[in-house]
Design a protein around this motif. Structure first.
Motif, PDB file in Angstrom:
ATOM      1  N   ILE A  67       0.833  -1.287  -0.037  1.00 42.89           N
ATOM      2  CA  ILE A  67      -0.138   0.008   0.046  1.00 42.89           C
ATOM      3  C   ILE A  67       0.879   1.186  -0.039  1.00 42.89           C
ATOM      4  O   ILE A  67       0.494   2.438  -0.725  1.00 42.89           O
ATOM      5  N   CYS A  68       2.011   1.131   0.814  1.00 41.16           N
ATOM      6  CA  CYS A  68       2.865   2.366   0.667  1.00 41.16           C
ATOM      7  C   CYS A  68       3.617   2.507  -0.682  1.00 41.16           C
ATOM      8  O   CYS A  68       3.632   3.777  -1.073  1.00 41.16           O
ATOM      9  N   VAL A  69       3.885   1.462  -1.375  1.00 42.37           N
ATOM     10  CA  VAL A  69       4.399   1.492  -2.732  1.00 42.37           C
ATOM     11  C   VAL A  69       3.234   2.316  -3.693  1.00 42.37           C
ATOM     12  O   VAL A  69       3.579   3.085  -4.594  1.00 42.37           O
ATOM     13  N   PHE A  70       2.073   1.654  -3.627  1.00 42.51           N
ATOM     14  CA  PHE A  70       0.984   2.264  -4.422  1.00 42.51           C
ATOM     15  C   PHE A  70       0.770   3.742  -4.199  1.00 42.51           C
ATOM     16  O   PHE A  70       0.819   4.470  -5.053  1.00 42.51           O
ATOM     17  N   VAL A  71       0.779   4.243  -2.826  1.00 44.76           N
ATOM     18  CA  VAL A  71       0.638   5.547  -2.577  1.00 44.76           C
ATOM     19  C   VAL A  71       1.861   6.440  -2.731  1.00 44.76           C
ATOM     20  O   VAL A  71       1.661   7.553  -3.774  1.00 44.76           O
ATOM     21  N   ALA A  72       3.061   6.025  -2.604  1.00 46.79           N
ATOM     22  CA  ALA A  72       4.192   6.599  -3.120  1.00 46.79           C
ATOM     23  C   ALA A  72       4.428   7.077  -4.712  1.00 46.79           C
ATOM     24  O   ALA A  72       4.787   8.100  -5.178  1.00 46.79           O
ATOM     25  N   ILE A  73       3.951   5.789  -5.366  1.00 40.27           N
ATOM     26  CA  ILE A  73       4.174   5.886  -6.789  1.00 40.27           C
ATOM     27  C   ILE A  73       3.109   6.758  -7.260  1.00 40.27           C
ATOM     28  O   ILE A  73       3.526   7.815  -8.209  1.00 40.27           O
ATOM     29  N   GLY A  74       2.014   6.827  -6.682  1.00 43.27           N
ATOM     30  CA  GLY A  74       0.746   7.925  -7.223  1.00 43.27           C
ATOM     31  C   GLY A  74       1.260   9.324  -6.744  1.00 43.27           C
ATOM     32  O   GLY A  74       1.116  10.066  -7.607  1.00 43.27           O
TER      33      GLY A  74
ATOM     34  N   VAL B   8      -7.948 -11.501  -1.661  1.00 43.78           N
ATOM     35  CA  VAL B   8      -9.182 -10.634  -2.249  1.00 43.78           C
ATOM     36  C   VAL B   8      -9.954  -9.971  -1.144  1.00 43.78           C
ATOM     37  O   VAL B   8     -10.205  -8.959  -1.618  1.00 43.78           O
ATOM     38  N   VAL B   9     -10.336 -10.254  -0.185  1.00 45.38           N
ATOM     39  CA  VAL B   9     -11.015  -9.460   1.005  1.00 45.38           C
ATOM     40  C   VAL B   9     -10.104  -8.265   1.482  1.00 45.38           C
ATOM     41  O   VAL B   9     -10.858  -7.179   1.296  1.00 45.38           O
ATOM     42  N   VAL B  10      -8.723  -8.267   1.650  1.00 40.99           N
ATOM     43  CA  VAL B  10      -8.043  -7.338   1.992  1.00 40.99           C
ATOM     44  C   VAL B  10      -7.973  -5.878   0.594  1.00 40.99           C
ATOM     45  O   VAL B  10      -8.213  -5.319   0.842  1.00 40.99           O
ATOM     46  N   TRP B  11      -7.884  -6.922  -0.398  1.00 48.37           N
ATOM     47  CA  TRP B  11      -7.911  -5.947  -1.546  1.00 48.37           C
ATOM     48  C   TRP B  11      -9.065  -5.144  -1.948  1.00 48.37           C
ATOM     49  O   TRP B  11      -9.007  -3.874  -2.012  1.00 48.37           O
ATOM     50  N   VAL B  12     -10.082  -5.829  -1.938  1.00 50.85           N
ATOM     51  CA  VAL B  12     -11.419  -5.221  -2.103  1.00 50.85           C
ATOM     52  C   VAL B  12     -11.735  -4.018  -0.794  1.00 50.85           C
ATOM     53  O   VAL B  12     -12.205  -3.031  -1.215  1.00 50.85           O
ATOM     54  N   SER B  13     -11.319  -4.474   0.385  1.00 51.17           N
ATOM     55  CA  SER B  13     -11.744  -3.449   1.360  1.00 51.17           C
ATOM     56  C   SER B  13     -10.769  -2.507   1.378  1.00 51.17           C
ATOM     57  O   SER B  13     -10.928  -1.194   1.880  1.00 51.17           O
ATOM     58  N   THR B  14      -9.455  -2.740   1.086  1.00 50.25           N
ATOM     59  CA  THR B  14      -8.470  -1.628   0.862  1.00 50.25           C
ATOM     60  C   THR B  14      -9.046  -0.536  -0.161  1.00 50.25           C
ATOM     61  O   THR B  14      -9.034   0.884   0.135  1.00 50.25           O
ATOM     62  N   VAL B  15      -9.655  -0.945  -1.163  1.00 49.80           N
ATOM     63  CA  VAL B  15     -10.104   0.036  -2.164  1.00 49.80           C
ATOM     64  C   VAL B  15     -11.306   0.621  -1.834  1.00 49.80           C
ATOM     65  O   VAL B  15     -11.443   1.916  -1.575  1.00 49.80           O
TER      66      VAL B  15
ATOM     67  N   ALA C  30      -3.774  -1.135  -9.495  1.00 52.07           N
ATOM     68  CA  ALA C  30      -2.438  -1.222  -8.667  1.00 52.07           C
ATOM     69  C   ALA C  30      -2.563  -2.045  -7.525  1.00 52.07           C
ATOM     70  O   ALA C  30      -1.673  -2.741  -7.033  1.00 52.07           O
ATOM     71  N   THR C  31      -3.418  -1.550  -6.518  1.00 58.09           N
ATOM     72  CA  THR C  31      -3.538  -2.421  -5.403  1.00 58.09           C
ATOM     73  C   THR C  31      -3.771  -3.861  -5.404  1.00 58.09           C
ATOM     74  O   THR C  31      -3.517  -4.671  -4.907  1.00 58.09           O
ATOM     75  N   GLY C  32      -4.515  -4.137  -6.571  1.00 58.34           N
ATOM     76  CA  GLY C  32      -4.922  -5.658  -6.822  1.00 58.34           C
ATOM     77  C   GLY C  32      -3.362  -6.301  -7.304  1.00 58.34           C
ATOM     78  O   GLY C  32      -3.254  -7.297  -6.785  1.00 58.34           O
ATOM     79  N   ILE C  33      -2.714  -5.735  -8.285  1.00 56.94           N
ATOM     80  CA  ILE C  33      -1.512  -6.289  -8.572  1.00 56.94           C
ATOM     81  C   ILE C  33      -0.617  -6.290  -7.432  1.00 56.94           C
ATOM     82  O   ILE C  33       0.067  -7.373  -7.295  1.00 56.94           O
ATOM     83  N   LEU C  34      -0.445  -5.274  -6.427  1.00 59.44           N
ATOM     84  CA  LEU C  34       0.296  -5.456  -5.412  1.00 59.44           C
ATOM     85  C   LEU C  34       0.042  -6.232  -4.409  1.00 59.44           C
ATOM     86  O   LEU C  34       0.680  -7.113  -3.770  1.00 59.44           O
TER      87      LEU C  34
END
Length: 141
Positions: free
Chosen positions: A33-40, A89-96, A121-125
């Motif tokens: 999640i940090c990577v996703f946010v930092a890249i964004g 899948v649950v963590v991914w969907v909840s994250t988004v 992006a979060t799905g891939i990560l």
């Protein structure tokens, strides 16, 4: 002769997830999640401040935590945070989903394009590291 004790304290490790695996999975999710946010933030020329990073990061971390809680409650002793299903899948969907809802309440942007990019992006990560872990585990056994 007494029957063997089958209480939870005497079950084999296959019935429990080790604390080490849980900790590694938690760290992997946080890093993803940090990577996703930092890249964004870098792609939008907003990489400059720690406070800006944290402002963008917290809704997604709360969403991931929510997903972890849902998975723990739903799976109980079979909790396996390193698995794609159901944990990944649950963590991914909840994250988004939770992340976007919290962004709305904290007056952060939730444009449709951002939701799509965040989902991909979060799905891939979040699912990617789990898929790699599963491949490694299969090769070892």
């Amino acid at each position: 002769m007494a029957s063997p004790d089958t209480t939870a304290s005497h079950r084999t490790p296959a019935h429990r997830t080790s604390a080490g695996i849980v900790a590694l999975a938690a760290v992997a999710d946080i890093v993803a999640i940090c990577v996703f946010v930092a890249i964004g933030r870098r792609n939008h020329d907003e990489a400059g401040t720690v406070s800006g990073l944290l402002t963008t990061l917290w809704p997604f971390l709360v969403g991931a935590l929510f997903g972890w809680c849902v998975t723990v409650v739903a799976t109980g002793r079979r909790f396996a945070p390193e698995r794609l299903l159901p944990a990944g899948v649950v963590v991914w969907v909840s994250t988004v989903v939770v992340g976007m809802v919290l962004r709305v309440f904290s007056d952060q942007g939730t444009a449709t394009s951002f939701i799509v990019v965040a989902s991909i992006a979060t799905g891939i990560l979040l699912l990617g590291w789990r898929a790699i872990a599963a491949l490694i585990a299969r090769r070892r056994s």
